[in-house]
Motif scaffolding. Structure first.
Motif, PDB file in Angstrom:
ATOM      1  N   ALA A  51     -12.493 -15.548   8.552  1.00  0.00           N
ATOM      2  CA  ALA A  51     -11.485 -14.143   8.529  1.00  0.00           C
ATOM      3  C   ALA A  51     -11.426 -13.613   9.940  1.00  0.00           C
ATOM      4  CB  ALA A  51     -12.224 -13.001   7.613  1.00  0.00           C
ATOM      5  N   GLU A  52     -12.398 -14.228  10.797  1.00  0.00           N
ATOM      6  CA  GLU A  52     -12.418 -13.578  12.178  1.00  0.00           C
ATOM      7  C   GLU A  52     -10.803 -13.844  12.788  1.00  0.00           C
ATOM      8  OE1 GLU A  52     -15.631 -14.770  14.550  1.00  0.00           O
ATOM      9  OE2 GLU A  52     -14.692 -13.977  16.306  1.00  0.00           O
ATOM     10  N   GLY A  53     -10.260 -12.770  13.650  1.00  0.00           N
ATOM     11  CA  GLY A  53      -9.203 -13.034  14.177  1.00  0.00           C
ATOM     12  C   GLY A  53      -7.905 -12.897  13.249  1.00  0.00           C
ATOM     13  N   LYS A  54      -8.067 -12.960  12.066  1.00  0.00           N
ATOM     14  CA  LYS A  54      -6.951 -12.668  11.044  1.00  0.00           C
ATOM     15  C   LYS A  54      -6.585 -11.328  10.684  1.00  0.00           C
ATOM     16  CE  LYS A  54      -6.795 -17.199  10.223  1.00  0.00           C
ATOM     17  NZ  LYS A  54      -8.256 -17.853   9.746  1.00  0.00           N
ATOM     18  N   ASP A  55      -5.478 -10.855  10.577  1.00  0.00           N
ATOM     19  CA  ASP A  55      -4.958  -9.606  10.134  1.00  0.00           C
ATOM     20  C   ASP A  55      -5.146  -9.467   8.626  1.00  0.00           C
ATOM     21  OD1 ASP A  55      -4.155  -9.345  12.660  1.00  0.00           O
ATOM     22  OD2 ASP A  55      -1.920  -9.387  12.248  1.00  0.00           O
ATOM     23  N   GLU A  56      -5.108 -10.345   7.949  1.00  0.00           N
ATOM     24  CA  GLU A  56      -5.346 -10.075   6.514  1.00  0.00           C
ATOM     25  C   GLU A  56      -6.559  -9.913   5.846  1.00  0.00           C
ATOM     26  OE1 GLU A  56      -4.230 -12.990   7.907  1.00  0.00           O
ATOM     27  OE2 GLU A  56      -2.404 -13.878   6.611  1.00  0.00           O
ATOM     28  N   THR A  57      -6.677  -9.135   4.854  1.00  0.00           N
ATOM     29  CA  THR A  57      -8.174  -9.018   4.064  1.00  0.00           C
ATOM     30  C   THR A  57      -7.968  -9.977   3.129  1.00  0.00           C
ATOM     31  OG1 THR A  57      -8.142  -6.559   4.692  1.00  0.00           O
ATOM     32  CG2 THR A  57      -9.366  -7.338   2.660  1.00  0.00           C
ATOM     33  N   PHE A  58      -9.201 -10.675   2.937  1.00  0.00           N
ATOM     34  CA  PHE A  58      -9.061 -12.074   2.018  1.00  0.00           C
ATOM     35  C   PHE A  58     -10.069 -11.541   0.887  1.00  0.00           C
ATOM     36  CE2 PHE A  58      -8.736 -13.689   6.290  1.00  0.00           C
ATOM     37  CZ  PHE A  58      -7.438 -14.326   5.861  1.00  0.00           C
ATOM     38  N   ILE A  59      -9.451 -11.978  -0.340  1.00  0.00           N
ATOM     39  CA  ILE A  59     -10.094 -11.648  -1.618  1.00  0.00           C
ATOM     40  C   ILE A  59     -10.507 -12.776  -2.469  1.00  0.00           C
ATOM     41  CG2 ILE A  59      -9.888 -10.399  -3.828  1.00  0.00           C
ATOM     42  CD1 ILE A  59      -7.574  -9.193  -1.378  1.00  0.00           C
ATOM     43  N   SER A  60     -11.630 -13.236  -2.739  1.00  0.00           N
ATOM     44  CA  SER A  60     -12.214 -14.326  -3.334  1.00  0.00           C
ATOM     45  C   SER A  60     -13.009 -14.047  -4.557  1.00  0.00           C
ATOM     46  CB  SER A  60     -13.000 -15.153  -2.340  1.00  0.00           C
ATOM     47  OG  SER A  60     -12.232 -15.390  -1.238  1.00  0.00           O
ATOM     48  N   ARG A  61     -13.456 -15.143  -5.341  1.00  0.00           N
ATOM     49  CA  ARG A  61     -14.510 -14.948  -6.238  1.00  0.00           C
ATOM     50  C   ARG A  61     -14.084 -13.715  -7.327  1.00  0.00           C
ATOM     51  NH1 ARG A  61     -19.463 -16.784  -6.069  1.00  0.00           N
ATOM     52  NH2 ARG A  61     -18.812 -16.755  -8.062  1.00  0.00           N
ATOM     53  N   ILE A  62     -12.706 -13.863  -7.739  1.00  0.00           N
ATOM     54  CA  ILE A  62     -12.105 -12.759  -8.549  1.00  0.00           C
ATOM     55  C   ILE A  62     -12.733 -13.386  -9.908  1.00  0.00           C
ATOM     56  CG2 ILE A  62     -10.182 -12.144  -9.571  1.00  0.00           C
ATOM     57  CD1 ILE A  62      -8.864 -12.815  -7.091  1.00  0.00           C
ATOM     58  N   ARG A  63     -13.510 -12.620 -10.906  1.00  0.00           N
ATOM     59  CA  ARG A  63     -13.984 -12.740 -12.113  1.00  0.00           C
ATOM     60  C   ARG A  63     -14.335 -11.485 -12.881  1.00  0.00           C
ATOM     61  NH1 ARG A  63     -17.470 -12.874  -7.980  1.00  0.00           N
ATOM     62  NH2 ARG A  63     -19.555 -12.547  -8.552  1.00  0.00           N
ATOM     63  N   GLU A  64     -14.406 -11.682 -14.228  1.00  0.00           N
ATOM     64  CA  GLU A  64     -14.345 -10.509 -15.020  1.00  0.00           C
ATOM     65  C   GLU A  64     -15.964 -10.275 -15.165  1.00  0.00           C
ATOM     66  OE1 GLU A  64     -13.265 -10.083 -19.637  1.00  0.00           O
ATOM     67  OE2 GLU A  64     -12.013 -11.761 -18.592  1.00  0.00           O
ATOM     68  N   ASP A  65     -16.370  -9.071 -15.105  1.00  0.00           N
ATOM     69  CA  ASP A  65     -17.587  -8.529 -15.352  1.00  0.00           C
ATOM     70  C   ASP A  65     -17.776  -8.418 -17.045  1.00  0.00           C
ATOM     71  OD1 ASP A  65     -19.981  -7.433 -15.551  1.00  0.00           O
ATOM     72  OD2 ASP A  65     -19.968  -5.791 -14.345  1.00  0.00           O
ATOM     73  N   LYS A  66     -18.318  -9.109 -17.670  1.00  0.00           N
ATOM     74  CA  LYS A  66     -18.409  -9.192 -19.182  1.00  0.00           C
ATOM     75  C   LYS A  66     -19.412  -8.341 -19.485  1.00  0.00           C
ATOM     76  CE  LYS A  66     -15.887 -13.512 -19.475  1.00  0.00           C
ATOM     77  NZ  LYS A  66     -16.096 -14.811 -19.738  1.00  0.00           N
ATOM     78  N   THR A  67     -20.388  -7.775 -18.567  1.00  0.00           N
ATOM     79  CA  THR A  67     -21.250  -6.843 -18.964  1.00  0.00           C
ATOM     80  C   THR A  67     -20.919  -5.448 -19.158  1.00  0.00           C
ATOM     81  OG1 THR A  67     -22.211  -6.204 -16.908  1.00  0.00           O
ATOM     82  CG2 THR A  67     -22.984  -8.195 -18.062  1.00  0.00           C
ATOM     83  N   ILE A  68     -19.570  -4.998 -18.653  1.00  0.00           N
ATOM     84  CA  ILE A  68     -19.179  -3.681 -19.000  1.00  0.00           C
ATOM     85  C   ILE A  68     -17.682  -3.962 -19.234  1.00  0.00           C
ATOM     86  CG2 ILE A  68     -20.504  -2.473 -17.127  1.00  0.00           C
ATOM     87  CD1 ILE A  68     -18.278  -2.762 -15.361  1.00  0.00           C
ATOM     88  N   LYS A  69     -17.296  -2.701 -20.016  1.00  0.00           N
ATOM     89  CA  LYS A  69     -15.446  -2.620 -20.481  1.00  0.00           C
ATOM     90  C   LYS A  69     -14.914  -2.574 -19.206  1.00  0.00           C
ATOM     91  CE  LYS A  69     -12.884  -0.135 -23.593  1.00  0.00           C
ATOM     92  NZ  LYS A  69     -12.466   1.027 -24.154  1.00  0.00           N
ATOM     93  N   ASN A  70     -13.656  -3.350 -19.206  1.00  0.00           N
ATOM     94  CA  ASN A  70     -12.934  -3.437 -18.175  1.00  0.00           C
ATOM     95  C   ASN A  70     -13.447  -3.592 -16.554  1.00  0.00           C
ATOM     96  OD1 ASN A  70     -10.867  -2.744 -20.127  1.00  0.00           O
ATOM     97  ND2 ASN A  70     -10.730  -0.708 -19.665  1.00  0.00           N
ATOM     98  N   GLY A  71     -14.374  -4.668 -16.479  1.00  0.00           N
ATOM     99  CA  GLY A  71     -14.936  -4.701 -15.436  1.00  0.00           C
ATOM    100  C   GLY A  71     -14.585  -6.115 -14.748  1.00  0.00           C
ATOM    101  N   LEU A  72     -14.515  -5.899 -13.438  1.00  0.00           N
ATOM    102  CA  LEU A  72     -14.078  -6.786 -12.513  1.00  0.00           C
ATOM    103  C   LEU A  72     -15.111  -7.062 -11.377  1.00  0.00           C
ATOM    104  CD1 LEU A  72     -11.528  -8.682 -11.667  1.00  0.00           C
ATOM    105  CD2 LEU A  72     -10.974  -6.834 -10.467  1.00  0.00           C
TER     106      LEU A  72
END
Lengths: 104, 220
Positions: A51-72
């Protein structure tokens, strides 16, 4: 952390509404300043070094949190000197100029 | 239109110059401003030498926008004076929670920019900025109730000296020598420190409180 540049965040979000992972992914990827890097394979995620030197904010490891309602769960990485400081400041200036300083 | 960078020789100041090199921001003259320590130093911007000017006697009426990138104490002392003559975009934490100062990530809440009262606009804490830019599109769709975040922050947030110290400490450890930390509370090389900024009475640190308060202000 013994890292020169870029901050990482492990983020757990609870929403009021239900969501789908596809919608989360496309909303993030289409938002200006954000980029999804999430392949669910070895190395299919962003790290501070990349991510160093890049303008973007990177989003990874997108997954549901199944231990709570509507969790991410997310992993968010960005160059702290850019989004967290210099780039953000210059983008504020750009926005002011584009809008004729809001009459100021 | 002219612009100034206060703290031009520091970590964020130099990064601001790099960003300006790449962007097409329409300005005529750029003034590089810093403490008397750096006065007279030459910095190259777009192939031209720029002499660093002394903040103590810099005339802010020469510029339309001044970027402040020299930390909280300098912003506390000089930003309001500068804001009598120009718009200040402040990187420090000093004005962030001031109700008359908008706290802006343009992609998230540029609508707050029509509420400029003091001629000062604040940049959020670095961890807040990257959190809110990723949360904004999700909040718009699904409405966030609660966020729990753990940050793993690099040393550059503390400036150039901690960055240099990380390299020095790493070399010392690899050479089997003893490490004495200067800019950190404990050894940073091959380690993790669960603490940034000063402790509050309730056990939280100011960094943690900043993130929580700033995120709410940003999403207001």
């Amino acid at each position: 952390m013994p890292i020169s540049v870029s901050h990482s965040e492990s983020v757990n979000i609870q929403f009021e509404k239900s969501f789908s992972l596809e919608k989360v992914r496309s909303a993030l990827d289409n938002f200006e300043g954000c980029k999804v890097i999430d392949e669910r394979i070895d190395g299919g995620y962003s790290t501070p070094l990349e991510a160093e030197g890049k303008d973007e904010t990177f989003i990874s490891r997108i997954r549901e949190d199944k231990t709570i309602k509507n969790g991410l769960n997310l992993w968010i990485v960005s160059d702290n000197l850019l989004r967290g400081a210099a780039l953000n400041a210059v983008e504020i200036a750009e926005t002011l100029i584009k809008n004729n300083f809001y009459g100021k | 239109m002219n612009i100034a960078i206060v703290g031009a020789t520091g970590n964020v100041g130099r990064k601001t110059l790099e960003v300006l090199e790449k962007k097409e921001l329409p300005f005529d003259n750029l003034y590089l401003v810093a403490s008397s320590k750096s006065e007279g130093q030459k910095i190259i911007f777009k192939g031209k030498d720029h002499e660093v000017l002394n903040l103590e006697n810099f005339d802010f009426s020469k510029v339309k926008i001044a970027f402040f990138a020299a930390g909280k104490k300098i912003s506390e002392k000089f930003a309001e004076k500068a804001a009598k003559h120009c718009l200040v975009i402040d990187n420090s934490s000093f004005f962030r929670m001031d109700p008359d100062v908008p706290l802006i990530v343009p992609q998230v809440n540029s609508s707050h920019l029509d509420q400029i009262k003091k001629n000062i606009i604040a940049n959020p804490n670095c961890s807040t900025a990257q959190l809110v830019i990723a949360c904004k599109p999700l909040h718009d769709l699904f409405v966030i109730k609660r966020i729990v975040v753990s940050t793993y922050q690099s040393v550059s947030g503390g400036g150039k000296a901690p960055m240099d110290e990380l390299i020095e400490q790493t070399k010392l450890v690899l050479d089997g020598k003893n490490v004495k930390s200067k800019n950190f509370t404990k050894q940073i090389a091959f380690n993790a420190i669960p603490h940034i900024d000063v402790f509050a009475d309730d056990g939280y640190t100011k960094e943690e409180l900043k993130m929580s308060k700033e995120t709410k202000k940003n999403f207001r």
